[in-house]
Scaffold this motif. Structure first.
Motif, PDB file in Angstrom:
ATOM      1  N   MET A 280      23.952 -50.320  55.024  1.00 51.00           N
ATOM      2  CA  MET A 280      22.583 -49.936  55.356  1.00 51.00           C
ATOM      3  C   MET A 280      21.701 -50.035  54.116  1.00 51.00           C
ATOM      4  SD  MET A 280      21.246 -46.321  57.036  1.00 51.00           S
ATOM      5  CE  MET A 280      22.143 -46.553  58.568  1.00 51.00           C
ATOM      6  N   ASP A 281      20.416 -50.204  54.339  1.00 47.05           N
ATOM      7  CA  ASP A 281      19.467 -50.292  53.237  1.00 47.05           C
ATOM      8  C   ASP A 281      19.525 -49.020  52.392  1.00 47.05           C
ATOM      9  OD1 ASP A 281      17.142 -51.691  51.921  1.00 47.05           O
ATOM     10  OD2 ASP A 281      16.184 -49.816  52.521  1.00 47.05           O
ATOM     11  N   ALA A 282      19.446 -49.173  51.077  1.00 41.91           N
ATOM     12  CA  ALA A 282      19.578 -48.025  50.171  1.00 41.91           C
ATOM     13  C   ALA A 282      18.461 -47.010  50.398  1.00 41.91           C
ATOM     14  CB  ALA A 282      19.589 -48.505  48.724  1.00 41.91           C
ATOM     15  N   LYS A 283      17.276 -47.471  50.704  1.00 40.34           N
ATOM     16  CA  LYS A 283      16.162 -46.560  50.958  1.00 40.34           C
ATOM     17  C   LYS A 283      16.406 -45.745  52.220  1.00 40.34           C
ATOM     18  CE  LYS A 283      12.073 -44.881  50.116  1.00 40.34           C
ATOM     19  NZ  LYS A 283      11.828 -43.998  48.948  1.00 40.34           N
ATOM     20  N   GLN A 284      16.958 -46.369  53.239  1.00 43.59           N
ATOM     21  CA  GLN A 284      17.263 -45.652  54.473  1.00 43.59           C
ATOM     22  C   GLN A 284      18.372 -44.626  54.251  1.00 43.59           C
ATOM     23  OE1 GLN A 284      18.153 -48.665  57.391  1.00 43.59           O
ATOM     24  NE2 GLN A 284      16.003 -49.304  57.597  1.00 43.59           N
ATOM     25  N   LEU A 285      19.374 -44.999  53.476  1.00 44.74           N
ATOM     26  CA  LEU A 285      20.425 -44.036  53.144  1.00 44.74           C
ATOM     27  C   LEU A 285      19.864 -42.834  52.384  1.00 44.74           C
ATOM     28  CD1 LEU A 285      23.305 -46.452  52.056  1.00 44.74           C
ATOM     29  CD2 LEU A 285      23.260 -45.026  54.097  1.00 44.74           C
ATOM     30  N   GLU A 286      18.933 -43.100  51.501  1.00 42.54           N
ATOM     31  CA  GLU A 286      18.320 -42.013  50.732  1.00 42.54           C
ATOM     32  C   GLU A 286      17.526 -41.080  51.640  1.00 42.54           C
ATOM     33  OE1 GLU A 286      15.672 -41.433  46.648  1.00 42.54           O
ATOM     34  OE2 GLU A 286      15.741 -43.372  47.672  1.00 42.54           O
ATOM     35  N   GLU A 287      16.811 -41.621  52.609  1.00 39.21           N
ATOM     36  CA  GLU A 287      16.047 -40.787  53.533  1.00 39.21           C
ATOM     37  C   GLU A 287      16.984 -39.961  54.426  1.00 39.21           C
ATOM     38  OE1 GLU A 287      13.463 -43.416  55.603  1.00 39.21           O
ATOM     39  OE2 GLU A 287      12.163 -43.791  53.858  1.00 39.21           O
ATOM     40  N   ASN A 288      18.099 -40.546  54.831  1.00 45.67           N
ATOM     41  CA  ASN A 288      19.084 -39.766  55.599  1.00 45.67           C
ATOM     42  C   ASN A 288      19.666 -38.639  54.760  1.00 45.67           C
ATOM     43  OD1 ASN A 288      18.669 -41.416  57.774  1.00 45.67           O
ATOM     44  ND2 ASN A 288      20.615 -42.506  57.613  1.00 45.67           N
ATOM     45  N   PHE A 289      19.955 -38.922  53.505  1.00 45.20           N
ATOM     46  CA  PHE A 289      20.482 -37.895  52.601  1.00 45.20           C
ATOM     47  C   PHE A 289      19.462 -36.776  52.391  1.00 45.20           C
ATOM     48  CE2 PHE A 289      20.810 -36.324  48.189  1.00 45.20           C
ATOM     49  CZ  PHE A 289      22.045 -35.692  48.266  1.00 45.20           C
ATOM     50  N   ALA A 290      18.191 -37.132  52.239  1.00 43.91           N
ATOM     51  CA  ALA A 290      17.148 -36.122  52.062  1.00 43.91           C
ATOM     52  C   ALA A 290      17.030 -35.234  53.296  1.00 43.91           C
ATOM     53  CB  ALA A 290      15.812 -36.802  51.766  1.00 43.91           C
ATOM     54  N   ALA A 291      17.130 -35.825  54.491  1.00 42.00           N
ATOM     55  CA  ALA A 291      17.070 -35.025  55.718  1.00 42.00           C
ATOM     56  C   ALA A 291      18.259 -34.082  55.822  1.00 42.00           C
ATOM     57  CB  ALA A 291      17.028 -35.960  56.932  1.00 42.00           C
ATOM     58  N   LEU A 292      19.432 -34.524  55.390  1.00 44.55           N
ATOM     59  CA  LEU A 292      20.616 -33.670  55.415  1.00 44.55           C
ATOM     60  C   LEU A 292      20.460 -32.484  54.461  1.00 44.55           C
ATOM     61  CD1 LEU A 292      23.602 -33.114  56.198  1.00 44.55           C
ATOM     62  CD2 LEU A 292      24.246 -34.607  54.302  1.00 44.55           C
ATOM     63  N   VAL A 293      19.997 -32.744  53.250  1.00 39.40           N
ATOM     64  CA  VAL A 293      19.850 -31.678  52.255  1.00 39.40           C
ATOM     65  C   VAL A 293      18.825 -30.643  52.724  1.00 39.40           C
ATOM     66  CG1 VAL A 293      19.054 -31.190  49.919  1.00 39.40           C
ATOM     67  CG2 VAL A 293      20.610 -33.084  50.317  1.00 39.40           C
ATOM     68  N   ARG A 294      17.729 -31.094  53.296  1.00 46.48           N
ATOM     69  CA  ARG A 294      16.709 -30.157  53.766  1.00 46.48           C
ATOM     70  C   ARG A 294      17.208 -29.321  54.936  1.00 46.48           C
ATOM     71  NH1 ARG A 294      12.471 -35.019  53.435  1.00 46.48           N
ATOM     72  NH2 ARG A 294      11.888 -34.841  51.223  1.00 46.48           N
ATOM     73  N   ASP A 295      18.001 -29.933  55.805  1.00 48.51           N
ATOM     74  CA  ASP A 295      18.534 -29.171  56.932  1.00 48.51           C
ATOM     75  C   ASP A 295      19.529 -28.117  56.446  1.00 48.51           C
ATOM     76  OD1 ASP A 295      18.684 -29.263  60.078  1.00 48.51           O
ATOM     77  OD2 ASP A 295      20.746 -29.015  59.367  1.00 48.51           O
ATOM     78  N   ILE A 296      20.349 -28.445  55.461  1.00 43.42           N
ATOM     79  CA  ILE A 296      21.284 -27.457  54.913  1.00 43.42           C
ATOM     80  C   ILE A 296      20.537 -26.323  54.243  1.00 43.42           C
ATOM     81  CG2 ILE A 296      23.130 -27.105  53.212  1.00 43.42           C
ATOM     82  CD1 ILE A 296      24.000 -29.990  53.719  1.00 43.42           C
ATOM     83  N   TYR A 297      19.456 -26.653  53.561  1.00 42.66           N
ATOM     84  CA  TYR A 297      18.704 -25.638  52.809  1.00 42.66           C
ATOM     85  C   TYR A 297      18.011 -24.637  53.725  1.00 42.66           C
ATOM     86  CZ  TYR A 297      16.364 -23.892  48.631  1.00 42.66           C
ATOM     87  OH  TYR A 297      15.957 -23.109  47.586  1.00 42.66           O
ATOM     88  N   THR A 298      17.817 -24.978  55.003  1.00 47.47           N
ATOM     89  CA  THR A 298      17.225 -24.014  55.933  1.00 47.47           C
ATOM     90  C   THR A 298      18.139 -22.826  56.191  1.00 47.47           C
ATOM     91  OG1 THR A 298      18.095 -25.283  57.815  1.00 47.47           O
ATOM     92  CG2 THR A 298      15.849 -25.777  57.090  1.00 47.47           C
ATOM     93  N   MET A 299      19.423 -22.933  55.882  1.00 52.30           N
ATOM     94  CA  MET A 299      20.380 -21.846  56.070  1.00 52.30           C
ATOM     95  C   MET A 299      20.514 -20.968  54.824  1.00 52.30           C
ATOM     96  SD  MET A 299      21.259 -22.255  59.150  1.00 52.30           S
ATOM     97  CE  MET A 299      22.580 -21.061  59.243  1.00 52.30           C
ATOM     98  N   LYS A 300      19.682 -21.200  53.829  1.00 55.33           N
ATOM     99  CA  LYS A 300      19.756 -20.410  52.596  1.00 55.33           C
ATOM    100  C   LYS A 300      19.406 -18.952  52.877  1.00 55.33           C
ATOM    101  CE  LYS A 300      17.839 -20.127  47.898  1.00 55.33           C
ATOM    102  NZ  LYS A 300      17.466 -18.710  47.994  1.00 55.33           N
ATOM    103  N   PRO A 301      20.209 -17.988  52.410  1.00 60.76           N
ATOM    104  CA  PRO A 301      19.865 -16.570  52.595  1.00 60.76           C
ATOM    105  C   PRO A 301      18.686 -16.162  51.719  1.00 60.76           C
ATOM    106  CG  PRO A 301      21.839 -16.785  51.260  1.00 60.76           C
ATOM    107  CD  PRO A 301      21.500 -18.162  51.728  1.00 60.76           C
ATOM    108  N   LYS A 302      18.095 -15.032  52.048  1.00 65.36           N
ATOM    109  CA  LYS A 302      16.926 -14.552  51.314  1.00 65.36           C
ATOM    110  C   LYS A 302      17.370 -13.858  50.028  1.00 65.36           C
ATOM    111  CE  LYS A 302      14.257 -13.897  55.552  1.00 65.36           C
ATOM    112  NZ  LYS A 302      13.539 -12.920  56.416  1.00 65.36           N
ATOM    113  N   ARG A 303      17.615 -14.623  49.024  1.00 62.41           N
ATOM    114  CA  ARG A 303      18.032 -14.117  47.709  1.00 62.41           C
ATOM    115  C   ARG A 303      17.598 -15.109  46.653  1.00 62.41           C
ATOM    116  NH1 ARG A 303      21.880 -17.452  46.044  1.00 62.41           N
ATOM    117  NH2 ARG A 303      23.347 -18.384  47.518  1.00 62.41           N
ATOM    118  N   GLN A 304      17.648 -14.649  45.406  1.00 61.88           N
ATOM    119  CA  GLN A 304      17.321 -15.516  44.294  1.00 61.88           C
ATOM    120  C   GLN A 304      18.525 -16.405  43.960  1.00 61.88           C
ATOM    121  OE1 GLN A 304      14.318 -15.740  42.929  1.00 61.88           O
ATOM    122  NE2 GLN A 304      13.499 -14.102  44.228  1.00 61.88           N
ATOM    123  N   GLY A 305      18.265 -17.542  43.327  1.00 60.72           N
ATOM    124  CA  GLY A 305      19.343 -18.438  42.928  1.00 60.72           C
ATOM    125  C   GLY A 305      19.468 -19.629  43.859  1.00 60.72           C
TER     126      GLY A 305
END
Length: 355
Positions: A280-305
């Motif tokens: 797959m195109d490297a730019k498309q892979l990067e956009e998929n990776f960015a979407a994955l990271v943002r979705d994981i970050y939505t589960m971050k608990p309310k704390r510092q760090g």
């Protein structure tokens, strides 16, 4: 001394020795043991009987060799949490990785490195999957509370074959939204009439893996809450959405991933999933990776760090693993907070309608 006095002296000595032997033998043969029994305090004997714990021997069946002494192994193994902040930065291109910090690659450069190892001259696997390993800090708001294991589906801007068969049923009142869900890939789309067919037994919800609905049909959909249970549409997991086309595309072409805590290190979590093939195109892979990271970050608990410790790209059969920078793809803190507030308000609305 005359012989008579000498003989009497000898006889007296012999008699004394015989007497001593006789006395000693009588003391040895007779058991003169004096015993005294004192009355115990009230309740002493009962208390001693209760203190005696009966040891029950539990019979354990056959244990495989790789599971014996598992607790001792987990306690003595090296820690999984990786921290190279105290190590030195490499000064050239050749260095021993155990003694220096990991090199952080830009995403597209890491993809290019994996493509070189999968070229026809080496592994000859140009279509191999690009896998991502995400390490998490599972500590919750309090130090003694940990984030539970969770499973989600991250939306992929650029679809690829994820190897899963997913069937989707969508509920909406208006024919326009029903057509949008059908065009996005839903196997079945309908409104109140379809709800009645499910109640009569003409349709079975077991034939569909995901149930997606528009908020306008939520009052009519409450009658199926007992059948759906945990699959009931909810804005928190994305199954209740105004944009049915986006929701259907997410659950049809998105990537499923599971965050799992370690058995011994409860604050260490791990995610392993894919973002697409190397072809797959490297730019498309990067956009998929960015979407994955943002979705994981939505589960971050309310704390510092930090919540995501590090992200590693790898592609089998090559054992090479490259660390990539994920911080650049995270959303701003204010936007994530506002998004969380909107989700909480939507959850309250769903509960009010359900009641």
């Amino acid at each position: 001394m005359n012989t008579l006095s000498f003989r009497t002296a000898i006889h007296s000595c012999i008699l004394k020795s015989l007497q001593n032997k006789l006395i000693r033998s009588t003391f040895e043969t007779t058991n003169l043991i004096q015993t005294r029994e004192y009355a115990a305090r009230k309740g002493t004997r009962e208390r001693k009987k209760k203190g005696k714990v009966k040891v029950e021997i539990q019979k354990v069946g056959f244990i495989p060799h790789n599971q014996r002494n598992r607790e001792k192994y987990l306690a003595s193994r090296p820690k999984l949490k990786f921290d190279d902040s105290t190590m030195r930065d490499p000064v050239d291109d050749v260095f021993v990785m155990n003694y220096y910090k990991w090199v952080v690659y830009p995403f597209q450069e890491a993809v290019q490195c994996h493509r070189e190892t999968h070229s026809p001259e080496i592994y000859n696997k140009p279509d191999s999957d690009l896998l991502v390993t995400v390490e998490l800090n599972m500590q919750g708001e309090k130090k003694n509370k940990m984030v539970d294991n969770f499973t989600r589906i991250a939306p992929m801007p650029h679809k690829f074959d994820h190897g899963e068969e997913r069937s989707i049923i969508a509920f909406s009142k208006t024919p326009e939204n029903q057509d949008i869900a059908r065009e996005a890939g839903a196997q079945l789309s309908g409104g109140p009439d379809m709800i009645k067919q499910i109640q009569n037994g003409q349709l079975s919800l077991a034939d569909f893996k995901f149930v997606i609905a528009h908020p306008e049909i939520l009052p009519e959909l409450v009658v199926l809450r007992g059948l759906l249970k945990k699959r009931f549409p909810n804005p928190k997991n994305g199954t209740l959405d105004v944009n049915l086309g986006t929701a259907v595309h997410k659950f049809l072409h998105g990537v499923s991933y599971t965050a799992t805590k370690d058995e011994y290190e409860k604050d260490f979590g791990l995610i392993e999933t894919r973002v697409g093939p190397l072809s797959m195109d490297a730019k498309q892979l990067e956009e998929n990776f960015a979407a994955l990271v943002r979705d994981i970050y939505t589960m971050k608990p309310k704390r510092q760090g930090t919540f995501i410790s590090r992200c590693i790209l790898w592609s089998p059969p090559s054992p090479e693993k490259l660390k990539v920078d994920h911080v650049a793809y995270l959303e701003d803190t204010e936007s994530t907070k506002s998004k969380g507030k909107v989700e909480d308000e939507d959850d309250e609305k769903v509960e009010q309608v359900a009641l």
